[in-house]
Design a protein around this motif. Structure first.
Motif, mmCIF file in Angstrom:
data_model
loop_
_atom_site.group_PDB
_atom_site.id
_atom_site.type_symbol
_atom_site.label_atom_id
_atom_site.label_comp_id
_atom_site.label_asym_id
_atom_site.label_seq_id
_atom_site.Cartn_x
_atom_site.Cartn_y
_atom_site.Cartn_z
ATOM 1 N N ALA A 55 0.822 -1.203 0.000
ATOM 2 C CA ALA A 55 0.000 0.000 0.000
ATOM 3 C C ALA A 55 0.857 1.254 0.000
ATOM 4 N N SER A 56 1.880 1.250 0.829
ATOM 5 C CA SER A 56 2.767 2.415 0.907
ATOM 6 C C SER A 56 3.458 2.669 -0.427
ATOM 7 N N ALA A 57 3.846 1.597 -1.100
ATOM 8 C CA ALA A 57 4.515 1.743 -2.395
ATOM 9 C C ALA A 57 3.589 2.370 -3.431
ATOM 10 N N SER A 58 2.278 2.217 -3.219
ATOM 11 C CA SER A 58 1.287 2.814 -4.124
ATOM 12 C C SER A 58 0.731 4.125 -3.579
ATOM 13 N N HIS A 59 1.445 4.698 -2.597
ATOM 14 C CA HIS A 59 1.080 5.994 -2.002
ATOM 15 C C HIS A 59 -0.285 5.935 -1.327
ATOM 16 N N LEU A 60 -0.580 4.789 -0.693
ATOM 17 C CA LEU A 60 -1.814 4.624 0.059
ATOM 18 C C LEU A 60 -1.500 4.440 1.533
ATOM 19 N N GLU A 61 -2.428 4.897 2.377
ATOM 20 C CA GLU A 61 -2.350 4.618 3.807
ATOM 21 C C GLU A 61 -3.425 3.598 4.162
ATOM 22 N N VAL A 62 -3.226 2.886 5.248
ATOM 23 C CA VAL A 62 -4.088 1.760 5.600
ATOM 24 C C VAL A 62 -5.105 2.168 6.659
ATOM 25 N N PHE A 63 -6.347 1.808 6.412
ATOM 26 C CA PHE A 63 -7.423 1.917 7.396
ATOM 27 C C PHE A 63 -7.627 0.489 7.920
ATOM 28 N N LEU A 64 -7.157 0.212 9.101
ATOM 29 C CA LEU A 64 -7.070 -1.140 9.640
ATOM 30 C C LEU A 64 -8.283 -1.485 10.495
ATOM 31 N N THR A 65 -8.911 -2.628 10.212
ATOM 32 C CA THR A 65 -9.953 -3.178 11.080
ATOM 33 C C THR A 65 -9.339 -4.293 11.914
ATOM 34 N N LEU A 66 -9.421 -4.170 13.246
ATOM 35 C CA LEU A 66 -8.790 -5.141 14.135
ATOM 36 C C LEU A 66 -9.646 -6.383 14.365
ATOM 37 N N PHE A 67 -10.945 -6.218 14.606
ATOM 38 C CA PHE A 67 -11.808 -7.339 14.956
ATOM 39 C C PHE A 67 -12.987 -7.421 13.991
ATOM 40 N N ASP A 68 -13.230 -8.645 13.465
ATOM 41 C CA ASP A 68 -14.384 -8.890 12.607
ATOM 42 C C ASP A 68 -14.642 -10.391 12.605
ATOM 43 N N TRP A 69 -15.900 -10.792 12.320
ATOM 44 C CA TRP A 69 -16.285 -12.205 12.329
ATOM 45 C C TRP A 69 -15.868 -12.854 13.651
ATOM 46 N N TRP A 70 -16.141 -12.170 14.723
ATOM 47 C CA TRP A 70 -15.655 -12.535 16.059
ATOM 48 C C TRP A 70 -16.597 -11.927 17.083
ATOM 49 N N GLY A 71 -16.782 -12.611 18.234
ATOM 50 C CA GLY A 71 -17.677 -12.060 19.234
ATOM 51 C C GLY A 71 -17.381 -12.493 20.650
ATOM 52 N N SER A 72 -16.112 -12.743 20.990
ATOM 53 C CA SER A 72 -15.750 -13.171 22.353
ATOM 54 C C SER A 72 -15.579 -11.963 23.258
ATOM 55 N N TYR A 73 -16.656 -11.188 23.404
ATOM 56 C CA TYR A 73 -16.583 -9.919 24.122
ATOM 57 C C TYR A 73 -16.215 -10.041 25.601
ATOM 58 N N PRO A 74 -16.577 -11.120 26.304
ATOM 59 C CA PRO A 74 -16.166 -11.203 27.723
ATOM 60 C C PRO A 74 -14.651 -11.261 27.915
ATOM 61 N N ASP A 75 -13.917 -11.670 26.891
ATOM 62 C CA ASP A 75 -12.466 -11.796 27.019
ATOM 63 C C ASP A 75 -11.787 -10.463 26.702
ATOM 64 N N VAL A 76 -12.007 -9.485 27.547
ATOM 65 C CA VAL A 76 -11.425 -8.151 27.336
ATOM 66 C C VAL A 76 -9.909 -8.215 27.427
ATOM 67 N N SER A 77 -9.374 -8.916 28.428
ATOM 68 C CA SER A 77 -7.917 -8.968 28.602
ATOM 69 C C SER A 77 -7.251 -9.652 27.416
ATOM 70 N N GLY A 78 -7.867 -10.721 26.904
ATOM 71 C CA GLY A 78 -7.307 -11.383 25.731
ATOM 72 C C GLY A 78 -7.339 -10.483 24.509
ATOM 73 N N SER A 79 -8.407 -9.719 24.370
ATOM 74 C CA SER A 79 -8.512 -8.780 23.247
ATOM 75 C C SER A 79 -7.426 -7.718 23.332
ATOM 76 N N GLU A 80 -7.205 -7.191 24.536
ATOM 77 C CA GLU A 80 -6.167 -6.178 24.720
ATOM 78 C C GLU A 80 -4.786 -6.752 24.432
ATOM 79 N N GLN A 81 -4.561 -7.986 24.899
ATOM 80 C CA GLN A 81 -3.255 -8.611 24.656
ATOM 81 C C GLN A 81 -2.997 -8.778 23.169
ATOM 82 N N TRP A 82 -4.020 -9.255 22.443
ATOM 83 C CA TRP A 82 -3.850 -9.463 21.008
ATOM 84 C C TRP A 82 -3.662 -8.132 20.274
ATOM 85 N N ALA A 83 -4.446 -7.118 20.634
ATOM 86 C CA ALA A 83 -4.331 -5.820 19.978
ATOM 87 C C ALA A 83 -2.945 -5.217 20.201
ATOM 88 N N ARG A 84 -2.460 -5.314 21.443
ATOM 89 C CA ARG A 84 -1.134 -4.776 21.748
ATOM 90 C C ARG A 84 -0.049 -5.502 20.959
#
Length: 380
Positions: free
Chosen positions: A12-41
């Protein structure tokens, strides 16, 4: 997959584009906040301070009525903003959630507000202007971005526009082009950022994880077919993003045809009429439309209709249309009409031209002009 993502960011950068990143999709383990934070970090750590990633959508099309999802979102939004090095963060709302979903999300997030709101629009193109205007007003003064819009050319059909009459690949691809031109014109008129087009390429049945639960319709949203050839909408999207201009025509002269009918024009009631493109008679150009052997009903007049790309209606404003028509042994009432519709597709009335005289006539110009009702939101 992280290495593939790194390669994509580099491409993308080579084509002069910037990335709009989606972190979570097709997923719904919302009670696992700590796991989500660990993965995002872990995932974002290589990109802290990296200008190649400009925006982060924490969750795609989140449900604002799900308490667990909202608890998770209130934690993750500020957390992702921090571990990414301060990049702007957002959540998106689906088209089915509508503008009410935006308001519900804004309320449910409390003090954990995103940096901007992301609304996905797949509704009828005729209502793009009024819907996006309402969405922008609902989240103001926060910015609004239309992260997704699109129209499927799959033979299975598409949401957004209910077609009447026979469909085929040329018909659906012409409708996709009109749809995207209409939505992008609405963003331009409302001074919103251009809508993100879903998606670049058509998909095959094995192109997404099973969790995506795609339908055949989902395969056909691409600007390019699976063989790499371009659909008609490519030229319009390229024109808009490179010049800021949008073609506002809608096959006004009936010159483009498919299945013996003019592209983009639809039938009121195919059972009541015989309609065909006619290349033997024309006022100008090479084609006209012939309507004959019609019958009436209490539900609809026989004829053709279209919603133009500039479907934005300002209550009280005056609008008009003209057409050339001629008759051969005409009976009944043959006229041009502008029909007004409200927010829920309710018919509000119309203004009609003077009819074509009965019998056999030469070409006459019909004009329909009038002020839009106070509750009108679109016109045909």
């Amino acid at each position: 997959m992280t290495s593939r993502f790194a390669q994509m960011v580099q491409m993308a950068s080579a084509s002069h584009l910037e990335v709009f990143l989606t972190l979570f999709d097709w997923w719904g383990s919302y009670p696992d906040v700590s796991g989500s934070e660990q993965w995002a970090r872990s995932f974002l750590s290589p990109y802290v301070g990296d200008s190649r990633i400009s925006l982060i959508e924490v969750k795609n099309e989140i449900d604002p009525t799900d308490p667990a999802a909202m608890t998770w979102a209130r934690q993750l939004l500020p957390y992702v903003r921090t571990v990414s090095g301060g990049k702007p963060v957002t959540l998106s709302i689906s088209s089915t959630a509508g503008t009410a979903g935006l308001l519900a999300l804004q309320h449910a997030l409390g003090t954990s507000q995103p940096d901007f709101y992301d609304f996905h629009f797949y509704g009828p193109a005729a209502y793009a202007y009024s819907t996006l205007a309402m969405a922008a007003a609902d989240v103001a003064p926060d910015p609004l971005f239309i992260g997704e819009t699109g129209y499927s050319t799959s033979a299975e059909g598409s949401d957004g526009v209910m077609l009447s009459g026979p469909t085929s690949t040329p018909v659906l691809e012409a409708q996709q082009d009109l749809y995207l031109r209409t939505v992008e014109l609405a963003t331009q008129q409302l001074r919103l950022p251009p809508a993100g087009v879903w998606t670049l390429d058509d998909l095959t049945s094995d192109a997404a994880p099973a969790a995506a639960d795609l339908t055949p319709m989902d395969y056909g949203f691409g600007l390019y077919r699976t063989d790499g050839t371009a659909k008609p909408a490519v030229a319009s999207v390229r024109q808009f993003f490179t010049t800021g201009t949008i073609d506002q025509t809608f096959n006004n002269g009936f010159e483009s045809t498919a299945n013996g009918l003019p592209l983009l024009w639809q039938l009121f009631d195919a059972s009541q009429e015989t309609v065909a493109a006619d290349s033997t008679v024309s006022h100008s150009g090479s084609t006209s439309v012939r309507i004959n052997a019609t019958t009436g009903s209490n539900q609809a007049f026989p004829g053709l209709f279209v919603t133009p790309p500039d479907a934005a209606i300002h209550p009280g404003g005056t609008y008009g249309a003209t057409v050339w028509a001629r008759g051969s042994q005409l009976t009944g009432v043959n006229e041009l009409a502008l029909a007004w519709f409200g927010a829920n597709g309710d018919y509000l009335g119309e203004v009609d031209s003077t009819p074509v005289p009965s019998g056999t006539t030469g070409w006459v110009q019909l004009t329909a002009s009038g002020a839009a009702p106070a509750s009108a939101e679109t016109v045909e």
